[in-house]
Design a protein around this motif. Structure first.
Motif, PDB file in Angstrom:
ATOM      1  N   TYR A 179       0.823  -1.209   0.000  1.00  0.00           N
ATOM      2  CA  TYR A 179       0.000   0.000   0.000  1.00  0.00           C
ATOM      3  C   TYR A 179       0.860   1.263   0.000  1.00  0.00           C
ATOM      4  CZ  TYR A 179      -4.376  -2.465   0.624  1.00  0.00           C
ATOM      5  OH  TYR A 179      -5.463  -3.255   0.412  1.00  0.00           O
ATOM      6  N   GLN A 180       1.891   1.246   0.842  1.00  0.00           N
ATOM      7  CA  GLN A 180       2.736   2.441   0.968  1.00  0.00           C
ATOM      8  C   GLN A 180       3.811   2.508  -0.106  1.00  0.00           C
ATOM      9  OE1 GLN A 180       4.169   1.400   4.745  1.00  0.00           O
ATOM     10  NE2 GLN A 180       2.344   2.070   5.861  1.00  0.00           N
ATOM     11  N   ALA A 181       4.114   1.354  -0.680  1.00  0.00           N
ATOM     12  CA  ALA A 181       5.238   1.294  -1.624  1.00  0.00           C
ATOM     13  C   ALA A 181       5.043   2.254  -2.797  1.00  0.00           C
ATOM     14  CB  ALA A 181       5.406  -0.135  -2.138  1.00  0.00           C
ATOM     15  N   LEU A 182       3.802   2.354  -3.252  1.00  0.00           N
ATOM     16  CA  LEU A 182       3.513   3.234  -4.382  1.00  0.00           C
ATOM     17  C   LEU A 182       3.779   4.691  -4.025  1.00  0.00           C
ATOM     18  CD1 LEU A 182       0.307   1.486  -5.718  1.00  0.00           C
ATOM     19  CD2 LEU A 182       2.384   1.899  -7.050  1.00  0.00           C
ATOM     20  N   GLU A 183       3.274   5.105  -2.861  1.00  0.00           N
ATOM     21  CA  GLU A 183       3.468   6.494  -2.425  1.00  0.00           C
ATOM     22  C   GLU A 183       4.929   6.807  -2.143  1.00  0.00           C
ATOM     23  OE1 GLU A 183       1.097   6.848   1.055  1.00  0.00           O
ATOM     24  OE2 GLU A 183      -0.696   6.141   0.002  1.00  0.00           O
ATOM     25  N   ARG A 184       5.619   5.836  -1.585  1.00  0.00           N
ATOM     26  CA  ARG A 184       7.012   6.073  -1.193  1.00  0.00           C
ATOM     27  C   ARG A 184       7.997   5.892  -2.341  1.00  0.00           C
ATOM     28  NH1 ARG A 184       7.137   2.977   4.629  1.00  0.00           N
ATOM     29  NH2 ARG A 184       5.581   4.292   5.653  1.00  0.00           N
ATOM     30  N   TRP A 193      10.199  -3.726  -7.295  1.00  0.00           N
ATOM     31  CA  TRP A 193       9.929  -3.143  -5.977  1.00  0.00           C
ATOM     32  C   TRP A 193      11.163  -3.273  -5.104  1.00  0.00           C
ATOM     33  CZ3 TRP A 193       5.848  -5.376  -1.988  1.00  0.00           C
ATOM     34  CH2 TRP A 193       5.829  -4.550  -0.854  1.00  0.00           C
ATOM     35  N   GLN A 194      11.696  -2.135  -4.725  1.00  0.00           N
ATOM     36  CA  GLN A 194      12.798  -2.152  -3.767  1.00  0.00           C
ATOM     37  C   GLN A 194      12.249  -1.841  -2.381  1.00  0.00           C
ATOM     38  OE1 GLN A 194      16.643  -0.088  -4.432  1.00  0.00           O
ATOM     39  NE2 GLN A 194      17.247  -1.877  -3.228  1.00  0.00           N
ATOM     40  N   HIS A 195      12.146  -2.880  -1.593  1.00  0.00           N
ATOM     41  CA  HIS A 195      11.612  -2.752  -0.242  1.00  0.00           C
ATOM     42  C   HIS A 195      12.742  -2.304   0.680  1.00  0.00           C
ATOM     43  CE1 HIS A 195       9.996  -3.990   3.650  1.00  0.00           C
ATOM     44  NE2 HIS A 195       8.807  -4.066   3.093  1.00  0.00           N
ATOM     45  N   PRO A 196      12.468  -1.319   1.581  1.00  0.00           N
ATOM     46  CA  PRO A 196      13.534  -0.782   2.425  1.00  0.00           C
ATOM     47  C   PRO A 196      14.247  -1.845   3.272  1.00  0.00           C
ATOM     48  CG  PRO A 196      11.363   0.057   3.088  1.00  0.00           C
ATOM     49  CD  PRO A 196      11.197  -0.622   1.773  1.00  0.00           C
ATOM     50  N   GLU A 197      13.533  -2.847   3.748  1.00  0.00           N
ATOM     51  CA  GLU A 197      14.206  -3.892   4.541  1.00  0.00           C
ATOM     52  C   GLU A 197      14.387  -5.205   3.787  1.00  0.00           C
ATOM     53  OE1 GLU A 197      11.191  -3.432   7.328  1.00  0.00           O
ATOM     54  OE2 GLU A 197      11.923  -1.364   7.369  1.00  0.00           O
ATOM     55  N   SER A 211      10.509  -9.649  -6.228  1.00  0.00           N
ATOM     56  CA  SER A 211      10.183  -9.939  -7.626  1.00  0.00           C
ATOM     57  C   SER A 211       8.689  -9.754  -7.901  1.00  0.00           C
ATOM     58  CB  SER A 211      10.622 -11.374  -7.929  1.00  0.00           C
ATOM     59  OG  SER A 211       9.693 -12.007  -8.761  1.00  0.00           O
ATOM     60  N   PRO A 212       8.359  -9.274  -9.103  1.00  0.00           N
ATOM     61  CA  PRO A 212       6.934  -9.148  -9.454  1.00  0.00           C
ATOM     62  C   PRO A 212       6.217 -10.498  -9.382  1.00  0.00           C
ATOM     63  CG  PRO A 212       8.317  -8.775 -11.379  1.00  0.00           C
ATOM     64  CD  PRO A 212       9.222  -8.823 -10.196  1.00  0.00           C
ATOM     65  N   GLY A 213       6.965 -11.565  -9.628  1.00  0.00           N
ATOM     66  CA  GLY A 213       6.381 -12.898  -9.489  1.00  0.00           C
ATOM     67  C   GLY A 213       5.767 -13.100  -8.113  1.00  0.00           C
ATOM     68  N   GLU A 214       6.314 -12.392  -7.135  1.00  0.00           N
ATOM     69  CA  GLU A 214       5.806 -12.513  -5.776  1.00  0.00           C
ATOM     70  C   GLU A 214       4.708 -11.486  -5.469  1.00  0.00           C
ATOM     71  OE1 GLU A 214       7.938 -13.236  -1.507  1.00  0.00           O
ATOM     72  OE2 GLU A 214       9.249 -12.711  -3.158  1.00  0.00           O
ATOM     73  N   PHE A 215       4.940 -10.213  -5.846  1.00  0.00           N
ATOM     74  CA  PHE A 215       3.996  -9.209  -5.343  1.00  0.00           C
ATOM     75  C   PHE A 215       2.814  -8.917  -6.273  1.00  0.00           C
ATOM     76  CE2 PHE A 215       7.238  -6.378  -7.268  1.00  0.00           C
ATOM     77  CZ  PHE A 215       6.443  -5.499  -7.989  1.00  0.00           C
ATOM     78  N   GLY A 238      -1.375  -1.188 -11.514  1.00  0.00           N
ATOM     79  CA  GLY A 238      -1.464  -1.248 -12.973  1.00  0.00           C
ATOM     80  C   GLY A 238      -1.475   0.137 -13.595  1.00  0.00           C
ATOM     81  N   GLN A 239      -2.216   1.050 -12.984  1.00  0.00           N
ATOM     82  CA  GLN A 239      -2.261   2.424 -13.501  1.00  0.00           C
ATOM     83  C   GLN A 239      -0.914   3.112 -13.361  1.00  0.00           C
ATOM     84  OE1 GLN A 239      -5.473   4.926 -12.401  1.00  0.00           O
ATOM     85  NE2 GLN A 239      -7.027   3.358 -12.771  1.00  0.00           N
ATOM     86  N   TYR A 240      -0.275   2.837 -12.238  1.00  0.00           N
ATOM     87  CA  TYR A 240       1.052   3.410 -11.979  1.00  0.00           C
ATOM     88  C   TYR A 240       2.032   2.958 -13.073  1.00  0.00           C
ATOM     89  CZ  TYR A 240       5.383   4.367  -9.380  1.00  0.00           C
ATOM     90  OH  TYR A 240       6.624   4.812  -8.994  1.00  0.00           O
ATOM     91  N   VAL A 241       2.023   1.660 -13.354  1.00  0.00           N
ATOM     92  CA  VAL A 241       2.920   1.092 -14.355  1.00  0.00           C
ATOM     93  C   VAL A 241       2.620   1.684 -15.741  1.00  0.00           C
ATOM     94  CG1 VAL A 241       3.480  -1.042 -15.617  1.00  0.00           C
ATOM     95  CG2 VAL A 241       3.377  -1.065 -13.119  1.00  0.00           C
ATOM     96  N   LEU A 242       1.344   1.693 -16.094  1.00  0.00           N
ATOM     97  CA  LEU A 242       0.945   2.198 -17.406  1.00  0.00           C
ATOM     98  C   LEU A 242       1.335   3.671 -17.573  1.00  0.00           C
ATOM     99  CD1 LEU A 242      -0.513   1.302 -19.977  1.00  0.00           C
ATOM    100  CD2 LEU A 242      -2.660   2.057 -18.944  1.00  0.00           C
ATOM    101  N   ARG A 243       1.087   4.465 -16.552  1.00  0.00           N
ATOM    102  CA  ARG A 243       1.410   5.892 -16.599  1.00  0.00           C
ATOM    103  C   ARG A 243       2.910   6.116 -16.784  1.00  0.00           C
ATOM    104  NH1 ARG A 243      -1.201   7.341 -12.261  1.00  0.00           N
ATOM    105  NH2 ARG A 243      -3.028   8.054 -13.404  1.00  0.00           N
ATOM    106  N   HIS A 244       3.717   5.388 -16.005  1.00  0.00           N
ATOM    107  CA  HIS A 244       5.163   5.573 -16.104  1.00  0.00           C
ATOM    108  C   HIS A 244       5.712   5.080 -17.436  1.00  0.00           C
ATOM    109  CE1 HIS A 244       4.946   6.661 -11.918  1.00  0.00           C
ATOM    110  NE2 HIS A 244       6.194   7.090 -12.011  1.00  0.00           N
TER     111      HIS A 244
END
Ligand code: C2E
Ligand code: CA
Ligand code: CA
Length: 278
Positions: free
Chosen positions: A31-36, A63-67, A72-76, A90-96
């Motif tokens: 949830y926070q990963a997108l904002e951060r 996704w680079q998780h801080p800890e 891998s996308p295969g996981e998330f 999906g929108q985030y990916v498409l927009r970028h």
């Protein structure tokens, strides 16, 4: 979880409760990963082997998780689908991806496209078409620069809805491809019905063809099917000169895989293109 990467082996070696814990952690933090801004895209070149031209780039999410480090996308992606967060992701990916393609276009790379993966849930959403149109408009990208990669599962399910959406996208000028072709469903009857432009031969088939006659025959059959239906074909996951050689010999003209390049961060794509020679 797909096997293959080192990360995934790490996951296999975890016990059930640790796996559960990791899953929950991913679910909570996504949830926070997108904002951060922990989520980014890398791009892998798609190459027209004759002449060594780059024809496009596939966007792959990271996704680079801080800890936890790189996840891998295969996981998330699966977690995002379960929680419904896939719509935002999906929108985030498409927009970028569209924003990046507009930059490349403005640099003069007008014969490139950007390919974006779609998940079933995203595609089924009632607002999907509106959100694609909105993002194209917002990023000022002409639709023909965008290619959407559908899974065979999307193509197979819910025929009426699928057909309607694909026709609309096609009318807009968006290109459509079927990802991981040759691994999923055995029925091919949907193919002539849908306005598809391209088949992507799955990595598994490329690997299989190296050791087994059957793999080679399936690839030959896909190429002749594509020819009959006037579709273009790209092989993914090509790693070795040997694989490249038999794919070219079979008449597969487009190639994607580590043999040419791993997925690159956006700032490395143009330098790669400038120095690229087959
Ligand atoms: P995919 O669409 O089949 O993407 C190809 C995967 O193979 C990518 O893994 C890519 O990095 C990897 N790959 C490329 N060339 C080679 C090669 O020569 N050898 C090998 N062994 N692997 C190669 P990645 O980036 O980990 O993505 C895994 C899957 O996650 C993708 O499979 C796709 O289904 C999904 N995915 C990735 N990004 C997105 C996204 O933005 N949205 C959605 N919905 N799914 C995504
Ligand atoms: Ca793909
Ligand atoms: Ca694949």
């Amino acid at each position: 979880i797909k096997s293959g990467s080192k990360n995934n082996y790490a996951v296999y070696s975890l016990g059930i409760s640790e796996q559960r814990h990791r899953h929950l952690q991913i679910e909570k933090d996504l949830y926070q990963a997108l904002e951060r801004q922990e989520i980014s895209l890398v791009y892998q070149p798609q190459i027209q082997a004759a002449g060594g031209l780059i024809v496009g780039w596939e966007a792959l999410v990271r996704w680079q998780h801080p800890e936890m480090g790189w996840i891998s996308p295969g996981e998330f992606i699966a977690v995002a689908e379960e929680t419904g967060l896939i719509l935002q992701l999906g929108q985030y990916v498409l927009r970028h991806a569209c924003r990046q393609m507009a930059i490349w276009r403005d640099l003069g790379y007008r014969d490139w496209h950007v390919a974006v993966n779609l998940s079933v849930k995203e595609f089924r959403e009632a607002s999907f078409l509106a959100s694609v149109s909105a993002i194209l408009q917002e990023t000022d990208l002409e639709p023909h620069y965008l290619e959407l990669e559908l899974t065979e599962r999307i193509a197979m399910e819910n025929e009426e809805d699928t057909l309607q959406k694909l026709r609309y996208l096609k009318e807009q000028g968006v290109k459509l491809s079927i990802d991981d072709f040759g691994t999923g469903y055995s029925s091919l009857s949907y193919l002539p019905l849908y306005p598809i432009d391209k088949l992507k031969i799955a990595r598994e088939l490329v690997v299989m063809a190296e050791h087994k006659e059957e793999g080679m025959e399936i690839i030959a059959a896909i190429l002749s099917l594509a020819h009959a239906l006037n579709l273009s074909v790209i092989a993914e996951g090509v790693e070795t000169r040997e694989q490249l050689r038999f794919l070219l010999a079979q008449g597969c003209r487009q190639i994607q895989g580590y043999y040419f390049s791993k997925p690159l961060p956006p700032e490395q794509c143009v330098p790669f293109a400038q120095s690229f020679k087959v």
